[in-house]
Design a protein around this motif. Structure first.
Motif, short mmCIF file in Angstrom:
data_model
loop_
_atom_site.label_atom_id
_atom_site.label_comp_id
_atom_site.label_asym_id
_atom_site.label_seq_id
_atom_site.Cartn_x
_atom_site.Cartn_y
_atom_site.Cartn_z
N UNK A 112 9.04 -4.87 -0.34
CA UNK A 112 7.71 -5.46 -0.29
C UNK A 112 7.18 -5.61 1.12
N UNK A 113 7.88 -4.98 2.08
CA UNK A 113 7.42 -5.02 3.47
C UNK A 113 6.73 -3.70 3.86
N UNK A 114 6.76 -2.73 2.96
CA UNK A 114 6.17 -1.43 3.24
C UNK A 114 4.77 -1.32 2.67
N UNK A 115 3.84 -0.85 3.49
CA UNK A 115 2.46 -0.67 3.02
C UNK A 115 2.40 0.36 1.90
N UNK A 141 -3.62 -5.21 -4.17
CA UNK A 141 -2.52 -4.44 -3.60
C UNK A 141 -2.99 -3.57 -2.44
N UNK A 142 -4.19 -3.00 -2.56
CA UNK A 142 -4.74 -2.18 -1.47
C UNK A 142 -4.93 -3.03 -0.21
N UNK A 143 -5.43 -4.24 -0.40
CA UNK A 143 -5.62 -5.16 0.73
C UNK A 143 -4.27 -5.52 1.37
N UNK A 151 -0.50 -4.98 5.82
CA UNK A 151 0.81 -4.67 6.41
C UNK A 151 0.71 -3.59 7.48
N UNK A 152 -0.26 -2.68 7.31
CA UNK A 152 -0.46 -1.61 8.28
C UNK A 152 -1.94 -1.24 8.26
N UNK A 153 -2.67 -1.63 9.30
CA UNK A 153 -4.12 -1.42 9.31
C UNK A 153 -4.50 0.06 9.32
N UNK A 154 -3.54 0.93 9.67
CA UNK A 154 -3.78 2.37 9.67
C UNK A 154 -3.13 3.07 8.48
N UNK A 155 -2.79 2.29 7.45
CA UNK A 155 -2.17 2.85 6.26
C UNK A 155 -3.12 3.86 5.60
N UNK A 156 -2.79 5.12 5.69
CA UNK A 156 -3.63 6.16 5.11
C UNK A 156 -3.75 5.96 3.59
N UNK A 157 -2.60 5.70 2.96
CA UNK A 157 -2.61 5.52 1.50
C UNK A 157 -3.40 4.28 1.10
N UNK A 158 -3.19 3.18 1.85
CA UNK A 158 -3.90 1.94 1.54
C UNK A 158 -5.40 2.06 1.75
#
Length: 219
Positions: A111-114, A136-138, A143-150
């Motif tokens: 649960x620490x991975x974006x 979940x997207x938020x 967790x990672x502001x540059x999360x491509x998937x998120x």
């Protein structure tokens, strides 16, 4: 001075109100959709600083199960989560219901991975649970502001709601990190960009009209 003849505890009024809410929930439960219940869960967790270890919500014919994240994963669990991410992504188009089970396991593992939250958001969007998917997207972007998937799934969720500005911002940022040149993604970006442009033009026009009206009012 007047005195009240009603003897009750200080919390009797709030307890009564809460009972009324529960009565409504019990009476009209089948009319409540999963997104409303997701909002209630979020409210409960914030208000009482508590979390549901496992949420199983039956809504009509649908059952939505959301697992709580593992905030202290081991190296082995992180590796397992990465494998589950890939598995859920492959299953997304063919069997989104089964993909949700895998995505939940992904969150349970790490649960620490974006990526864990991003893949579950993708699945939840596919299943039509927009509000829960947005949560979940938020979390993924948190967790990672540059999360491509998120960013990508959140951008699509914003587009679904016709929030063109927010959608454009998220999809553009995702493309800066990893450009998506698939036909579907290019078509979506074109749609979002066009509508965002129209919104900006409408806002400029509205501002001009307001300024003109102010001038006329002065005269």
């Amino acid at each position: 001075s007047s005195s009240s003849s009603v003897s009750s505890s200080p919390n009797s009024s709030s307890s009564s109100s809460f009972k009324e809410v529960l009565d409504v929930l019990k009476k009209d439960f089948n009319a409540i959709n999963a997104d409303d219940l997701a909002e209630f869960r979020q409210f409960f967790e914030e208000k009482f600083n508590a979390t549901f270890s496992m949420e199983s919500v039956s809504v009509g014919k649908d059952e939505l199960i959301i697992s709580s994240p593992n905030s202290t994963p081991t190296d082995e669990e992180r590796e397992n989560a990465r494998s589950l991410f890939r598995e859920a992504k492959q299953m997304l188009r063919t069997d989104p219901t089964a993909a949700l089970d895998v995505a939940n396991k992904c969150v349970e593992m790490d649960g620490t991975s974006h990526k864990s939250f991003a893949i579950r958001a993708m699945v939840l969007r596919k299943l039509g649970h927009a509000s829960t998917a947005m949560e979940d997207a938020n979390k993924a972007v948190g967790l990672n502001e540059n999360s491509v998937q998120g960013l990508r799934v959140r951008g699509r969720l914003f587009a679904d709601k016709k929030n063109w500005k927010e959608s454009y911002q998220d999809l553009s940022k995702a493309n800066q990190n990893d450009f998506d040149d698939t036909e579907e993604a290019v078509a979506l970006m074109k749609l979002v960009k066009e509508n965002f442009g129209k919104e900006k033009e409408a806002a400029i026009q509205q501002k001009k009209e307001q300024q003109e009206k102010l001038k006329q009012d002065k005269h």
